[in-house]
Design a protein around this motif. Structure first.
Motif, mmCIF file in Angstrom:
data_model
loop_
_atom_site.group_PDB
_atom_site.id
_atom_site.type_symbol
_atom_site.label_atom_id
_atom_site.label_comp_id
_atom_site.label_asym_id
_atom_site.label_seq_id
_atom_site.Cartn_x
_atom_site.Cartn_y
_atom_site.Cartn_z
ATOM 1 N N PRO A 76 46.438 61.375 12.150
ATOM 2 C CA PRO A 76 45.837 60.335 11.306
ATOM 3 C C PRO A 76 46.692 60.038 10.086
ATOM 4 C CG PRO A 76 44.160 61.902 12.014
ATOM 5 C CD PRO A 76 45.482 62.465 12.440
ATOM 6 N N GLU A 77 47.306 61.072 9.510
ATOM 7 C CA GLU A 77 48.125 60.880 8.321
ATOM 8 C C GLU A 77 49.341 59.998 8.626
ATOM 9 O OE1 GLU A 77 45.547 64.259 7.968
ATOM 10 O OE2 GLU A 77 47.092 63.835 9.467
ATOM 11 N N LEU A 78 49.951 60.196 9.788
ATOM 12 C CA LEU A 78 51.112 59.387 10.153
ATOM 13 C C LEU A 78 50.716 57.932 10.369
ATOM 14 C CD1 LEU A 78 54.140 59.311 10.881
ATOM 15 C CD2 LEU A 78 53.495 59.844 13.243
ATOM 16 N N LEU A 79 49.597 57.714 11.056
ATOM 17 C CA LEU A 79 49.137 56.347 11.299
ATOM 18 C C LEU A 79 48.689 55.672 10.003
ATOM 19 C CD1 LEU A 79 47.115 56.785 14.622
ATOM 20 C CD2 LEU A 79 49.535 56.235 14.316
ATOM 21 N N ASP A 80 48.033 56.444 9.148
ATOM 22 C CA ASP A 80 47.615 55.890 7.858
ATOM 23 C C ASP A 80 48.829 55.478 7.034
ATOM 24 O OD1 ASP A 80 44.965 56.296 8.475
ATOM 25 O OD2 ASP A 80 44.794 58.165 7.351
ATOM 26 N N ALA A 81 49.884 56.303 7.093
ATOM 27 C CA ALA A 81 51.091 56.001 6.329
ATOM 28 C C ALA A 81 51.735 54.708 6.821
ATOM 29 C CB ALA A 81 52.084 57.159 6.426
ATOM 30 N N ALA A 82 51.738 54.514 8.140
ATOM 31 C CA ALA A 82 52.329 53.292 8.691
ATOM 32 C C ALA A 82 51.560 52.063 8.223
ATOM 33 C CB ALA A 82 52.362 53.361 10.212
ATOM 34 N N GLY A 83 50.251 52.180 8.183
ATOM 35 C CA GLY A 83 49.446 51.085 7.660
ATOM 36 C C GLY A 83 48.940 50.122 8.714
ATOM 37 N N PRO A 84 48.266 49.068 8.278
ATOM 38 C CA PRO A 84 47.575 48.153 9.197
ATOM 39 C C PRO A 84 48.502 47.305 10.056
ATOM 40 C CG PRO A 84 47.483 47.314 6.959
ATOM 41 C CD PRO A 84 48.061 48.689 6.863
ATOM 42 N N GLY A 85 49.779 47.237 9.716
ATOM 43 C CA GLY A 85 50.697 46.424 10.505
ATOM 44 C C GLY A 85 51.227 47.112 11.748
ATOM 45 N N LEU A 86 50.856 48.378 11.951
ATOM 46 C CA LEU A 86 51.351 49.121 13.109
ATOM 47 C C LEU A 86 50.823 48.514 14.401
ATOM 48 C CD1 LEU A 86 52.973 51.642 14.007
ATOM 49 C CD2 LEU A 86 50.803 52.914 13.936
ATOM 50 N N ARG A 87 51.737 48.265 15.347
ATOM 51 C CA ARG A 87 51.344 47.625 16.605
ATOM 52 C C ARG A 87 51.333 48.565 17.798
ATOM 53 N NH1 ARG A 87 54.234 41.667 16.827
ATOM 54 N NH2 ARG A 87 53.133 40.753 15.036
ATOM 55 N N LEU A 103 43.301 59.663 19.607
ATOM 56 C CA LEU A 103 43.403 59.085 18.270
ATOM 57 C C LEU A 103 43.864 57.638 18.346
ATOM 58 C CD1 LEU A 103 43.398 59.278 15.179
ATOM 59 C CD2 LEU A 103 45.730 60.184 15.318
ATOM 60 N N LEU A 104 44.853 57.356 19.200
ATOM 61 C CA LEU A 104 45.324 55.983 19.339
ATOM 62 C C LEU A 104 44.214 55.076 19.865
ATOM 63 C CD1 LEU A 104 48.946 56.435 20.763
ATOM 64 C CD2 LEU A 104 48.227 56.056 18.392
ATOM 65 N N ALA A 105 43.445 55.588 20.819
ATOM 66 C CA ALA A 105 42.334 54.802 21.354
ATOM 67 C C ALA A 105 41.309 54.511 20.260
ATOM 68 C CB ALA A 105 41.681 55.546 22.515
ATOM 69 N N GLU A 106 41.050 55.514 19.434
ATOM 70 C CA GLU A 106 40.110 55.343 18.332
ATOM 71 C C GLU A 106 40.588 54.277 17.349
ATOM 72 O OE1 GLU A 106 39.256 58.026 14.467
ATOM 73 O OE2 GLU A 106 38.868 59.027 16.383
ATOM 74 N N ARG A 107 41.902 54.209 17.148
ATOM 75 C CA ARG A 107 42.471 53.237 16.212
ATOM 76 C C ARG A 107 42.747 51.882 16.870
ATOM 77 N NH1 ARG A 107 44.696 55.509 11.416
ATOM 78 N NH2 ARG A 107 43.552 57.442 11.021
ATOM 79 N N GLY A 108 42.565 51.802 18.192
ATOM 80 C CA GLY A 108 42.833 50.553 18.891
ATOM 81 C C GLY A 108 44.311 50.245 19.024
ATOM 82 N N LEU A 109 45.133 51.303 19.118
ATOM 83 C CA LEU A 109 46.582 51.119 19.211
ATOM 84 C C LEU A 109 47.069 51.494 20.611
ATOM 85 C CD1 LEU A 109 47.650 52.740 15.822
ATOM 86 C CD2 LEU A 109 48.011 50.346 16.481
ATOM 87 N N PRO A 110 47.960 50.692 21.179
ATOM 88 C CA PRO A 110 48.530 51.055 22.472
ATOM 89 C C PRO A 110 49.573 52.156 22.316
ATOM 90 C CG PRO A 110 49.532 49.037 21.696
ATOM 91 C CD PRO A 110 48.450 49.382 20.705
ATOM 92 N N GLY A 111 49.634 53.024 23.323
ATOM 93 C CA GLY A 111 50.647 54.077 23.353
ATOM 94 C C GLY A 111 51.408 54.017 24.655
#
Length: 347
Positions: A76-87, A103-111
């Protein structure tokens, strides 16, 4: 994106390692694929290792559109650091345990990962570890270079075509191992609860319904399963006790599949014949004293997590990851290696 270009952070790319960081001049493949319109950023190294967490990594991740991880765990800390523009987040490798799919699924981010770039290499390396154990190559080498000429050093090998190979996990690499290494054995058994019983038949193998059935019969057991809650530590003291005392264990999949204490005791007590290992948990077994008895045992063959490695595999992995990054930046779906579906509106 201080200069308007999308930022891509490679957190820990070993092929670019130089001093306390990564040498951008070595990023030839990445620069070729992504072009000057993308800002490439790289993690920091200290003491010969990349920093896989902490404020420095967070600062470098800030504003990233895509994160590319190797050993670095997605948190979560790494994703939070990247911010809302992370795709998207891309794993530079086959395994996905550090990609943290929930975690990625929870954030709605593709992996994404690169699921098939090193099938040739890993199946060859698995075979090399297995045959090194069968033919006592290491004790022979150590004895001869140490001044002793003794054909019996390491014991008398057995005829493999009268023995059984057991393959645990029958994905891409497990199938390649069955076809390649299985040529040396008289019979190949496969345990994988997520495939149909007929599939192994196409590779000259026979499916079993129960892991214990395989462990009770196989003279060589090779692991090719993913790491998840179901498989973590699956080869503990109890599982190892169900192996034949003349059986070898080979793991070139994920280190945490095997419990180091259980394996060390099984080797010391002669409850298995030996082990060939390319992977450990933690990544460097010298960081955990529980691996010391395994590393020191005369019936082990070990390598430094390099089963995947070749010039061709490394180039393919780098190129395919860079192509996935380019597609993610352009808002196009990545078809091969999609660990998680693209969320709606990800573009």
């Amino acid at each position: 994106m201080a200069d308007g270009r999308p930022r891509v952070l490679y957190t820990d790319p070993p092929w670019l390692a130089s001093g306390d960081g990564a040498d951008p001049a070595l990023a030839t493949v990445e620069t070729e694929v992504l072009g000057p319109g993308v800002e490439l950023a790289f993690g920091r190294r200290e003491g010969g290792r990349y920093l896989l967490d902490g404020p420095d990594l967070a600062e470098r991740a800030r504003g990233a559109r895509v994160l590319v991880v190797y050993r670095c765990k997605v948190t979560p800390e790494l994703l939070d650091a990247a911010g809302p523009g992370l795709r998207a987040v891309v794993r530079q490798g086959v395994g996905v345990d550090n990609l943290n799919a929930p975690l990625l699924a929870e954030r709605g981010l593709p992996g994404y990962n690169v699921p098939d770039y090193c099938v040739d290499e890993v199946s060859a390396h698995t075979s090399a570890l297995a045959l090194s154990l069968e033919r006592a190559v290491v004790p022979q080498h150590q004895g001869l270079t140490g001044g002793a000429f003794d054909i019996y050093a390491g014991g008398v090998p057995r005829r493999t075509n009268r023995r059984t190979l057991g393959v645990v996990g029958f994905g891409r690499i497990g199938r390649a191992v069955a076809a390649r290494l299985g040529a040396f054995y008289g019979r190949v058994l496969v345990y994988d609860p997520y495939i149909g019983r007929d599939l192994p038949e196409g590779y000259g193998a026979q499916a079993v319904d129960d892991l214990d059935e395989l462990l009770g019969q196989a003279h060589m057991v090779t692991l090719h399963c993913p790491l998840n809650d179901e498989t973590r530590g699956m080869f503990d003291a109890a599982a190892l006790s169900r192996m034949r005392p003349d059986a070898y264990l080979v793991n070139a999949a994920r280190g945490a599949l095997v419990d180091p204490e259980g394996l060390g005791k099984a080797l010391e007590e002669g409850r298995i014949a030996g082990a060939g290992l390319d992977v450990f948990f933690p990544e460097n077994p010298h960081d955990d004293p529980r691996w010391a008895p395994v590393l020191a045992h005369p019936r082990t063959v070990v390598t430094s997590h390099r089963a995947f490695l070749s010039e061709e595999a490394e180039d393919s992995s780098r190129r395919r990851v860079a192509e996935a990054v380019a597609q993610a930046l352009a808002g196009r779906p990545v078809r091969v290696g999609r660990v998680l579906p693209d969320p709606e509106g990800a573009a």
